[in-house]
Design a protein around this motif. Sequence first.
Motif, PDB file in Angstrom:
ATOM      1  N   ARG A  54       0.830  -1.210   0.000  1.00  0.00           N
ATOM      2  CA  ARG A  54       0.000   0.000   0.000  1.00  0.00           C
ATOM      3  C   ARG A  54       0.864   1.259   0.000  1.00  0.00           C
ATOM      4  O   ARG A  54       0.365   2.339  -0.309  1.00  0.00           O
ATOM      5  CB  ARG A  54      -0.917   0.024   1.220  1.00  0.00           C
ATOM      6  CG  ARG A  54      -1.963  -1.069   1.223  1.00  0.00           C
ATOM      7  CD  ARG A  54      -2.791  -1.020   2.485  1.00  0.00           C
ATOM      8  NE  ARG A  54      -3.723   0.081   2.428  1.00  0.00           N
ATOM      9  CZ  ARG A  54      -5.043  -0.049   2.536  1.00  0.00           C
ATOM     10  NH1 ARG A  54      -5.573  -1.235   2.710  1.00  0.00           N
ATOM     11  NH2 ARG A  54      -5.824   1.011   2.487  1.00  0.00           N
ATOM     12  N   ILE A  55       2.151   1.117   0.379  1.00  0.00           N
ATOM     13  CA  ILE A  55       3.030   2.280   0.530  1.00  0.00           C
ATOM     14  C   ILE A  55       4.476   1.904   0.207  1.00  0.00           C
ATOM     15  O   ILE A  55       4.903   0.771   0.430  1.00  0.00           O
ATOM     16  CB  ILE A  55       2.951   2.848   1.968  1.00  0.00           C
ATOM     17  CG1 ILE A  55       3.779   4.142   2.106  1.00  0.00           C
ATOM     18  CG2 ILE A  55       3.339   1.803   3.001  1.00  0.00           C
ATOM     19  CD1 ILE A  55       3.529   4.886   3.403  1.00  0.00           C
ATOM     20  N   GLU A  56       5.199   2.884  -0.316  1.00  0.00           N
ATOM     21  CA  GLU A  56       6.644   2.809  -0.493  1.00  0.00           C
ATOM     22  C   GLU A  56       7.183   4.207  -0.221  1.00  0.00           C
ATOM     23  O   GLU A  56       6.546   5.200  -0.580  1.00  0.00           O
ATOM     24  CB  GLU A  56       6.999   2.373  -1.917  1.00  0.00           C
ATOM     25  CG  GLU A  56       8.482   2.264  -2.183  1.00  0.00           C
ATOM     26  CD  GLU A  56       8.811   1.721  -3.569  1.00  0.00           C
ATOM     27  OE1 GLU A  56       9.995   1.777  -3.946  1.00  0.00           O
ATOM     28  OE2 GLU A  56       7.902   1.250  -4.271  1.00  0.00           O
ATOM     29  N   ILE A  57       8.336   4.278   0.426  1.00  0.00           N
ATOM     30  CA  ILE A  57       8.967   5.568   0.719  1.00  0.00           C
ATOM     31  C   ILE A  57      10.445   5.464   0.379  1.00  0.00           C
ATOM     32  O   ILE A  57      11.091   4.457   0.685  1.00  0.00           O
ATOM     33  CB  ILE A  57       8.815   5.969   2.200  1.00  0.00           C
ATOM     34  CG1 ILE A  57       7.335   6.036   2.603  1.00  0.00           C
ATOM     35  CG2 ILE A  57       9.506   7.311   2.475  1.00  0.00           C
ATOM     36  CD1 ILE A  57       7.104   6.273   4.092  1.00  0.00           C
ATOM     37  N   ASP A  58      10.986   6.512  -0.255  1.00  0.00           N
ATOM     38  CA  ASP A  58      12.427   6.595  -0.463  1.00  0.00           C
ATOM     39  C   ASP A  58      12.954   7.894   0.126  1.00  0.00           C
ATOM     40  O   ASP A  58      12.179   8.794   0.437  1.00  0.00           O
ATOM     41  CB  ASP A  58      12.808   6.428  -1.945  1.00  0.00           C
ATOM     42  CG  ASP A  58      12.334   7.543  -2.852  1.00  0.00           C
ATOM     43  OD1 ASP A  58      12.231   8.701  -2.419  1.00  0.00           O
ATOM     44  OD2 ASP A  58      12.086   7.260  -4.035  1.00  0.00           O
ATOM     45  N   PHE A  59      14.261   7.947   0.326  1.00  0.00           N
ATOM     46  CA  PHE A  59      14.909   9.089   0.979  1.00  0.00           C
ATOM     47  C   PHE A  59      16.112   9.560   0.191  1.00  0.00           C
ATOM     48  O   PHE A  59      16.775   8.778  -0.487  1.00  0.00           O
ATOM     49  CB  PHE A  59      15.462   8.701   2.362  1.00  0.00           C
ATOM     50  CG  PHE A  59      14.464   8.553   3.476  1.00  0.00           C
ATOM     51  CD1 PHE A  59      13.233   9.172   3.466  1.00  0.00           C
ATOM     52  CD2 PHE A  59      14.807   7.782   4.576  1.00  0.00           C
ATOM     53  CE1 PHE A  59      12.355   9.033   4.524  1.00  0.00           C
ATOM     54  CE2 PHE A  59      13.941   7.633   5.638  1.00  0.00           C
ATOM     55  CZ  PHE A  59      12.706   8.260   5.610  1.00  0.00           C
ATOM     56  N   VAL A  60      16.436  10.843   0.387  1.00  0.00           N
ATOM     57  CA  VAL A  60      17.742  11.399   0.038  1.00  0.00           C
ATOM     58  C   VAL A  60      18.308  11.963   1.345  1.00  0.00           C
ATOM     59  O   VAL A  60      17.648  12.752   2.023  1.00  0.00           O
ATOM     60  CB  VAL A  60      17.654  12.509  -1.028  1.00  0.00           C
ATOM     61  CG1 VAL A  60      19.028  13.120  -1.278  1.00  0.00           C
ATOM     62  CG2 VAL A  60      17.051  11.980  -2.313  1.00  0.00           C
ATOM     63  N   ALA A  61      19.500  11.502   1.696  1.00  0.00           N
ATOM     64  CA  ALA A  61      20.161  11.953   2.925  1.00  0.00           C
ATOM     65  C   ALA A  61      21.509  12.568   2.570  1.00  0.00           C
ATOM     66  O   ALA A  61      22.018  12.400   1.465  1.00  0.00           O
ATOM     67  CB  ALA A  61      20.334  10.778   3.881  1.00  0.00           C
ATOM     68  N   ARG A  62      22.085  13.254   3.533  1.00  0.00           N
ATOM     69  CA  ARG A  62      23.390  13.892   3.336  1.00  0.00           C
ATOM     70  C   ARG A  62      24.280  13.556   4.524  1.00  0.00           C
ATOM     71  O   ARG A  62      23.875  13.731   5.680  1.00  0.00           O
ATOM     72  CB  ARG A  62      23.217  15.403   3.221  1.00  0.00           C
ATOM     73  CG  ARG A  62      24.494  16.177   2.974  1.00  0.00           C
ATOM     74  CD  ARG A  62      24.838  16.199   1.509  1.00  0.00           C
ATOM     75  NE  ARG A  62      25.833  17.237   1.257  1.00  0.00           N
ATOM     76  CZ  ARG A  62      26.830  17.094   0.404  1.00  0.00           C
ATOM     77  NH1 ARG A  62      26.947  15.994  -0.287  1.00  0.00           N
ATOM     78  NH2 ARG A  62      27.677  18.064   0.224  1.00  0.00           N
ATOM     79  N   ARG A  63      25.457  13.049   4.226  1.00  0.00           N
ATOM     80  CA  ARG A  63      26.418  12.699   5.274  1.00  0.00           C
ATOM     81  C   ARG A  63      26.947  13.971   5.921  1.00  0.00           C
ATOM     82  O   ARG A  63      27.316  14.927   5.230  1.00  0.00           O
ATOM     83  CB  ARG A  63      27.562  11.895   4.667  1.00  0.00           C
ATOM     84  CG  ARG A  63      28.484  11.299   5.699  1.00  0.00           C
ATOM     85  CD  ARG A  63      29.387  10.239   5.135  1.00  0.00           C
ATOM     86  NE  ARG A  63      28.675   9.086   4.599  1.00  0.00           N
ATOM     87  CZ  ARG A  63      28.112   8.118   5.326  1.00  0.00           C
ATOM     88  NH1 ARG A  63      28.128   8.197   6.640  1.00  0.00           N
ATOM     89  NH2 ARG A  63      27.517   7.101   4.745  1.00  0.00           N
ATOM     90  N   PRO A  64      26.981  14.034   7.268  1.00  0.00           N
ATOM     91  CA  PRO A  64      27.504  15.224   7.951  1.00  0.00           C
ATOM     92  C   PRO A  64      28.951  15.504   7.555  1.00  0.00           C
ATOM     93  O   PRO A  64      29.741  14.577   7.374  1.00  0.00           O
ATOM     94  CB  PRO A  64      27.431  14.846   9.439  1.00  0.00           C
ATOM     95  CG  PRO A  64      26.540  13.670   9.517  1.00  0.00           C
ATOM     96  CD  PRO A  64      26.576  12.992   8.190  1.00  0.00           C
ATOM     97  N   GLY A  65      29.247  16.768   7.385  1.00  0.00           N
ATOM     98  CA  GLY A  65      30.611  17.165   7.063  1.00  0.00           C
ATOM     99  C   GLY A  65      31.004  16.996   5.602  1.00  0.00           C
ATOM    100  O   GLY A  65      32.126  17.299   5.237  1.00  0.00           O
ATOM    101  N   ALA A  66      30.069  16.510   4.770  1.00  0.00           N
ATOM    102  CA  ALA A  66      30.377  16.350   3.356  1.00  0.00           C
ATOM    103  C   ALA A  66      30.507  17.723   2.715  1.00  0.00           C
ATOM    104  O   ALA A  66      29.738  18.628   2.990  1.00  0.00           O
ATOM    105  CB  ALA A  66      29.299  15.527   2.653  1.00  0.00           C
ATOM    106  N   ALA A  67      31.502  17.843   1.869  1.00  0.00           N
ATOM    107  CA  ALA A  67      31.740  19.149   1.212  1.00  0.00           C
ATOM    108  C   ALA A  67      30.822  19.335   0.022  1.00  0.00           C
ATOM    109  O   ALA A  67      30.380  18.451  -0.612  1.00  0.00           O
ATOM    110  CB  ALA A  67      33.184  19.230   0.770  1.00  0.00           C
TER     111      ALA A  67
END
Length: 133
Positions: free
Chosen positions: A120-133
Amino acid sequence: MNTVFHMIDGAPDPVAPFSHAVEADGWVFVTGQMPFTGTAVDEPYPEGIAAQTRQVMLNLQTVLAGCGLGLEHVLQARVYLLHFDEDYAAMNAVYASFFAPGRRPARTCVGVSGLAKGARIEIDFVARRPGAA
């Protein structure tokens, strides 16, 4: 550009040919997760949208943790609902409980005509690693 293709132990097995997450220059693109309660893709889903949303979020947390990240690193989410009008409010209630008020990622939510394995549902993410330039 340094690219890492992550396959995470303990995350549900892929239902198609994909990596659990792909990382490039500190950006982590997490493949949409289904509401599998274990790692096998033939396990039944929990009943109802609230339980399926909760399970999807737990599966996403497993993938993030396997990349050394958490929900606090998520900048964007996409939610796909099979029964948009029927499930939208209940999904939002569960989804919101995973993020601190004022610290919720940008989000798109769309209704779809079908999802893999009858979810009934699907979720995707975009994340960012801390300290990435």
